[in-house]
Design a protein around this motif. Structure first.
Motif, PDB file in Angstrom:
ATOM      1  N   GLY A   1     -17.204 -18.424  15.145  1.00 15.63           N
ATOM      2  CA  GLY A   1     -16.902 -17.346  14.211  1.00 15.63           C
ATOM      3  C   GLY A   1     -16.040 -17.791  13.055  1.00 15.63           C
ATOM      4  N   GLY A   2     -16.654 -17.964  11.872  1.00 19.68           N
ATOM      5  CA  GLY A   2     -15.892 -18.257  10.663  1.00 19.68           C
ATOM      6  C   GLY A   2     -15.527 -19.717  10.493  1.00 19.68           C
ATOM      7  N   LEU A   3     -16.135 -20.613  11.281  1.00 22.34           N
ATOM      8  CA  LEU A   3     -15.781 -22.045  11.174  1.00 22.34           C
ATOM      9  C   LEU A   3     -16.734 -22.738  10.222  1.00 22.34           C
ATOM     10  CD1 LEU A   3     -15.104 -22.647  14.971  1.00 22.34           C
ATOM     11  CD2 LEU A   3     -13.517 -21.955  13.174  1.00 22.34           C
TER      12      LEU A   3
ATOM     13  N   ALA B   1     -25.006 -23.246  16.373  1.00 17.99           N
ATOM     14  CA  ALA B   1     -25.250 -21.904  16.910  1.00 17.99           C
ATOM     15  C   ALA B   1     -26.753 -21.651  16.995  1.00 17.99           C
ATOM     16  CB  ALA B   1     -24.608 -20.849  16.009  1.00 17.99           C
ATOM     17  N   PRO B   2     -27.195 -21.041  18.106  1.00 16.09           N
ATOM     18  CA  PRO B   2     -28.602 -20.653  18.171  1.00 16.09           C
ATOM     19  C   PRO B   2     -28.812 -19.518  17.185  1.00 16.09           C
ATOM     20  CG  PRO B   2     -27.395 -19.796  20.058  1.00 16.09           C
ATOM     21  CD  PRO B   2     -26.432 -20.633  19.281  1.00 16.09           C
ATOM     22  N   MET B   3     -29.848 -19.588  16.372  1.00 17.83           N
ATOM     23  CA  MET B   3     -30.039 -18.570  15.331  1.00 17.83           C
ATOM     24  C   MET B   3     -31.503 -18.161  15.285  1.00 17.83           C
ATOM     25  SD  MET B   3     -27.508 -19.998  12.320  1.00 17.83           S
ATOM     26  CE  MET B   3     -27.958 -21.722  12.320  1.00 17.83           C
ATOM     27  N   ALA B   4     -31.816 -17.043  15.944  1.00 20.61           N
ATOM     28  CA  ALA B   4     -33.194 -16.559  15.972  1.00 20.61           C
ATOM     29  C   ALA B   4     -33.674 -16.354  14.539  1.00 20.61           C
ATOM     30  CB  ALA B   4     -33.262 -15.257  16.747  1.00 20.61           C
ATOM     31  N   GLY B   5     -34.830 -16.892  14.217  1.00 19.05           N
ATOM     32  CA  GLY B   5     -35.385 -16.745  12.875  1.00 19.05           C
ATOM     33  C   GLY B   5     -34.969 -17.854  11.923  1.00 19.05           C
TER      34      GLY B   5
ATOM     35  N   VAL C   1     -31.076 -23.633  24.671  1.00 18.87           N
ATOM     36  CA  VAL C   1     -31.940 -22.559  24.172  1.00 18.87           C
ATOM     37  C   VAL C   1     -31.251 -21.222  24.434  1.00 18.87           C
ATOM     38  CG1 VAL C   1     -34.025 -23.903  24.543  1.00 18.87           C
ATOM     39  CG2 VAL C   1     -33.253 -22.352  26.335  1.00 18.87           C
ATOM     40  N   ASN C   2     -31.566 -20.223  23.616  1.00 20.12           N
ATOM     41  CA  ASN C   2     -30.808 -18.957  23.649  1.00 20.12           C
ATOM     42  C   ASN C   2     -31.736 -17.748  23.684  1.00 20.12           C
ATOM     43  OD1 ASN C   2     -29.689 -16.747  21.447  1.00 20.12           O
ATOM     44  ND2 ASN C   2     -28.056 -17.467  22.770  1.00 20.12           N
ATOM     45  N   PHE C   3     -31.356 -16.778  24.531  1.00 22.81           N
ATOM     46  CA  PHE C   3     -32.143 -15.547  24.668  1.00 22.81           C
ATOM     47  C   PHE C   3     -31.216 -14.329  24.601  1.00 22.81           C
ATOM     48  CE2 PHE C   3     -34.518 -18.879  26.818  1.00 22.81           C
ATOM     49  CZ  PHE C   3     -35.792 -18.691  26.310  1.00 22.81           C
TER      50      PHE C   3
ATOM     51  N   VAL D   1     -16.600 -26.205  19.547  1.00 17.56           N
ATOM     52  CA  VAL D   1     -16.796 -25.138  18.559  1.00 17.56           C
ATOM     53  C   VAL D   1     -18.288 -24.938  18.330  1.00 17.56           C
ATOM     54  CG1 VAL D   1     -14.606 -25.452  17.349  1.00 17.56           C
ATOM     55  CG2 VAL D   1     -16.582 -26.852  16.706  1.00 17.56           C
ATOM     56  N   GLN D   2     -18.644 -23.719  17.917  1.00 15.40           N
ATOM     57  CA  GLN D   2     -20.047 -23.420  17.609  1.00 15.40           C
ATOM     58  C   GLN D   2     -20.121 -22.876  16.184  1.00 15.40           C
ATOM     59  OE1 GLN D   2     -22.822 -21.880  20.570  1.00 15.40           O
ATOM     60  NE2 GLN D   2     -22.962 -19.989  19.411  1.00 15.40           N
ATOM     61  N   LEU D   3     -20.949 -23.508  15.354  1.00 12.32           N
ATOM     62  CA  LEU D   3     -21.067 -23.094  13.948  1.00 12.32           C
ATOM     63  C   LEU D   3     -22.494 -22.655  13.641  1.00 12.32           C
ATOM     64  CD1 LEU D   3     -18.869 -25.571  14.075  1.00 12.32           C
ATOM     65  CD2 LEU D   3     -19.000 -25.430  11.605  1.00 12.32           C
ATOM     66  N   GLY D   4     -22.620 -21.513  12.968  1.00 16.25           N
ATOM     67  CA  GLY D   4     -23.922 -21.017  12.557  1.00 16.25           C
ATOM     68  C   GLY D   4     -24.115 -21.093  11.062  1.00 16.25           C
ATOM     69  N   THR D   5     -23.359 -20.251  10.337  1.00 13.51           N
ATOM     70  CA  THR D   5     -23.513 -20.132   8.884  1.00 13.51           C
ATOM     71  C   THR D   5     -23.529 -21.485   8.170  1.00 13.51           C
ATOM     72  OG1 THR D   5     -22.390 -18.007   8.997  1.00 13.51           O
ATOM     73  CG2 THR D   5     -22.515 -19.035   6.829  1.00 13.51           C
ATOM     74  N   ALA D   6     -22.630 -22.380   8.566  1.00 19.70           N
ATOM     75  CA  ALA D   6     -22.522 -23.685   7.886  1.00 19.70           C
ATOM     76  C   ALA D   6     -23.844 -24.449   7.915  1.00 19.70           C
ATOM     77  CB  ALA D   6     -21.411 -24.517   8.538  1.00 19.70           C
TER      78      ALA D   6
ATOM     79  N   ALA E   1     -16.833 -17.811  22.938  1.00 21.05           N
ATOM     80  CA  ALA E   1     -15.912 -16.784  22.432  1.00 21.05           C
ATOM     81  C   ALA E   1     -16.299 -16.471  20.988  1.00 21.05           C
ATOM     82  CB  ALA E   1     -14.483 -17.304  22.505  1.00 21.05           C
ATOM     83  N   GLN E   2     -16.954 -15.335  20.791  1.00 18.33           N
ATOM     84  CA  GLN E   2     -17.437 -14.987  19.444  1.00 18.33           C
ATOM     85  C   GLN E   2     -16.460 -14.031  18.761  1.00 18.33           C
ATOM     86  OE1 GLN E   2     -20.583 -12.173  18.837  1.00 18.33           O
ATOM     87  NE2 GLN E   2     -21.624 -13.450  17.320  1.00 18.33           N
ATOM     88  N   GLY E   3     -15.752 -14.538  17.777  1.00 17.21           N
ATOM     89  CA  GLY E   3     -14.787 -13.728  17.038  1.00 17.21           C
ATOM     90  C   GLY E   3     -15.468 -12.829  16.022  1.00 17.21           C
TER      91      GLY E   3
HETATM   92  C1  LIG Z   1     -28.434 -16.558  10.861  1.00 13.88           C
HETATM   93  C2  LIG Z   1     -27.748 -16.336  12.172  1.00 13.88           C
HETATM   94  C3  LIG Z   1     -28.505 -15.989  13.275  1.00 13.88           C
HETATM   95  C4  LIG Z   1     -27.891 -15.848  14.543  1.00 13.88           C
HETATM   96  N1  LIG Z   1     -28.678 -15.605  15.628  1.00 13.88           N
HETATM   97  C5  LIG Z   1     -28.126 -15.690  16.878  1.00 13.88           C
HETATM   98  C6  LIG Z   1     -28.956 -15.682  18.034  1.00 13.88           C
HETATM   99  O1  LIG Z   1     -30.194 -15.595  17.952  1.00 13.88           O
HETATM  100  N2  LIG Z   1     -28.334 -15.767  19.238  1.00 13.88           N
HETATM  101  C7  LIG Z   1     -26.983 -15.897  19.367  1.00 13.88           C
HETATM  102  O2  LIG Z   1     -26.478 -16.018  20.488  1.00 13.88           O
HETATM  103  N3  LIG Z   1     -26.180 -15.902  18.282  1.00 13.88           N
HETATM  104  C8  LIG Z   1     -26.720 -15.808  17.051  1.00 13.88           C
HETATM  105  N4  LIG Z   1     -25.911 -15.855  15.938  1.00 13.88           N
HETATM  106  C9  LIG Z   1     -24.439 -15.898  16.111  1.00 13.88           C
HETATM  107  C10 LIG Z   1     -23.957 -17.335  16.369  1.00 13.88           C
HETATM  108  O3  LIG Z   1     -24.229 -17.699  17.690  1.00 13.88           O
HETATM  109  C11 LIG Z   1     -22.435 -17.497  16.146  1.00 13.88           C
HETATM  110  O4  LIG Z   1     -21.725 -16.550  16.887  1.00 13.88           O
HETATM  111  C12 LIG Z   1     -22.027 -17.408  14.683  1.00 13.88           C
HETATM  112  O5  LIG Z   1     -22.941 -18.069  13.855  1.00 13.88           O
HETATM  113  C13 LIG Z   1     -20.655 -18.018  14.481  1.00 13.88           C
HETATM  114  O6  LIG Z   1     -20.115 -17.647  13.242  1.00 13.88           O
HETATM  115  P1  LIG Z   1     -20.379 -18.454  11.859  1.00 13.88           P
HETATM  116  O7  LIG Z   1     -21.739 -18.026  11.428  1.00 13.88           O
HETATM  117  O8  LIG Z   1     -19.308 -17.984  10.962  1.00 13.88           O
HETATM  118  O9  LIG Z   1     -20.344 -19.915  12.178  1.00 13.88           O
HETATM  119  C14 LIG Z   1     -26.495 -15.982  14.668  1.00 13.88           C
HETATM  120  C15 LIG Z   1     -25.736 -16.294  13.533  1.00 13.88           C
HETATM  121  C16 LIG Z   1     -26.336 -16.487  12.303  1.00 13.88           C
HETATM  122  C17 LIG Z   1     -25.485 -16.861  11.112  1.00 13.88           C
END
Ligand SMILES: Cc1cc2nc3c(=O)[nH]c(=O)nc-3n(C[C@H](O)[C@H](O)[C@H](O)COP(=O)(O)O)c2cc1C
Length: 348
Positions: A214-216, A16-20, A66-68, A233-238, A173-175
């Motif tokens: 979302g939640g994976l 997942a793209p995560m700003a910061g 890249v994500n905006f 699938v797209q994972l951020g938190t993990a 698809a963001q749950g």
């Molecule tokens: C620390 C963090 C920062 C995030 N920043 C962005 C972002 O800059 N752009 C974006 O499209 N989604 C952002 N997201 C949401 C993720 O794209 C994604 O929907 C989410 O991480 C999925 O859920 P999960 O964290 O349970 O895997 C961010 C998520 C996290 C955890």
């Protein structure tokens, strides 16, 4: 051609793209392992974004995205801002700090000007994704002409249909389980659909490839969403805990010690899910006034966090995390991708 072939990746796993939190190193580690790495550039100036893209390209020859942010910009609502600053004054006082009298628009939208677009056209990442809305038609057309794939987050069916009608290539698809900001187009309401329901709903009514987010936290959960119709699938938190992320020590510690998340709009002006902290327990009280609008509200939230953090209190930090953060594992990005692939292959 399958989606993986189009994106030129081996595994149906998106970072997942995560700003910061995103870094070129983290993006490259995921891409080099066969997933789709990413950079969250919504909080970066065009110049800082350029540096990150060039650095990532130096670290990997594989595809990344890249994500905006595509929020509808608005002028500051002075009355709302004044009321919100007033409400937070006692919090600033606790840390011997004084809140600002005016709030700044700290994040421009991709929609506001073409600087980000021109940067993407010049540096040509494989794909570009958008949160909070859809780019202008001329921006979509320019990306298409350049052969750059486009993706937009949808949190409900109406947003997904609008994404499809705009000529975007892929729907994220963001749950409701997702960590970070809700991708909702209209910040005044949220349909709050859970990831598995959203994937099934979009699969039934849309033609575009769907990426589940979302939640994976592991490959078993990921594979179940692929079985429901997601292409990837797209994972951020993990991935936030990975050494190569930009998360600070307090964030890393909290991820393993505070396994409860809540959504609040008080930090930024838009709803976002993070680890439970002072925002949820001290600010979101029943008598709370309406928040200042995004991203002005975020200006104040960041200043309050800076004042509290300077005194060693990290309770006002934005430690974004999804609902299943309790399942987080300490693992480097490459190992995590490999583990996800293994678990996916073991899931019936
Ligand atoms: C620390 C963090 C920062 C995030 N920043 C962005 C972002 O800059 N752009 C974006 O499209 N989604 C952002 N997201 C949401 C993720 O794209 C994604 O929907 C989410 O991480 C999925 O859920 P999960 O964290 O349970 O895997 C961010 C998520 C996290 C955890």
């Amino acid at each position: 051609m399958t989606l993986l072939e189009q994106l030129d990746i081996k595994h149906p796993i998106f970072l997942a793209p995560m700003a910061g939190v995103s870094t070129p190193q983290l993006a490259a580690e995921v891409s080099n392992q066969g997933g789709l790495g990413s950079l969250g550039l919504g909080a970066s100036s065009a110049e800082a974004a350029r540096q990150q893209i060039l650095e990532t390209q130096a670290l990997t020859h594989q595809a990344f995205q890249v994500n905006f942010f595509c929020h509808q910009s608005s002028a500051l609502d002075h009355d709302l801002a004044k009321q919100w600053i007033q409400y937070l004054i006692p919090q600033f006082e606790k840390y011997n700090a004084v809140p600002p009298t005016e709030l700044e628009c700290i994040y421009p939208s991709f929609l506001d000007h073409d600087d980000y677009l021109n940067l993407v056209l010049e540096t040509k990442p494989k794909a570009v994704s958008f949160h909070f809305g859809i780019p202008h038609p001329h921006q979509i057309q320019a990306l298409k002409n350049a052969g750059i794939m486009t993706m937009v987050s949808a949190t409900n069916l109406v947003e997904a249909l609008a994404i499809e009608a705009a000529g975007i290539d892929i729907i994220i698809a963001q749950g409701i389980e997702a960590g970070g900001h809700r991708g909702i187009f209209n910040e005044t309401f949220d349909s709050a659909v859970k990831t598995s329901d959203l994937v099934q709903l979009l699969k039934k009514h849309c033609h575009l490839p769907i990426i589940a987010a979302g939640g994976l936290m592991n490959g078993h959960q990921a594979q179940r969403l692929i079985q429901l119709g997601a292409e990837a699938v797209q994972l951020g938190t993990a991935f936030v805990q990975c050494k190569s992320s930009n998360a600070n020590a307090a964030y890393r510690k909290a991820l393993f010690n505070t396994p409860i998340t809540q959504i609040t709009e008080s930090i930024s002006g838009r709803p976002a899910r993070g680890l439970i902290n002072h925002w949820h327990t001290q600010i979101d009280r029943p008598e709370r006034p309406n928040v200042a609008t995004y991203p002005y509200c975020y200006d104040l939230g960041k200043q309050l966090n800076a004042a509290a953090s300077a005194q060693g209190d990290f309770g006002f930090s934005a430690f974004w995390a999804g609902t299943n953060v309790a399942q987080i594992r300490e693992m480097e990005a490459a190992d995590l991708v490999n583990q996800l692939v293994l678990e996916m292959s073991q899931t019936q």
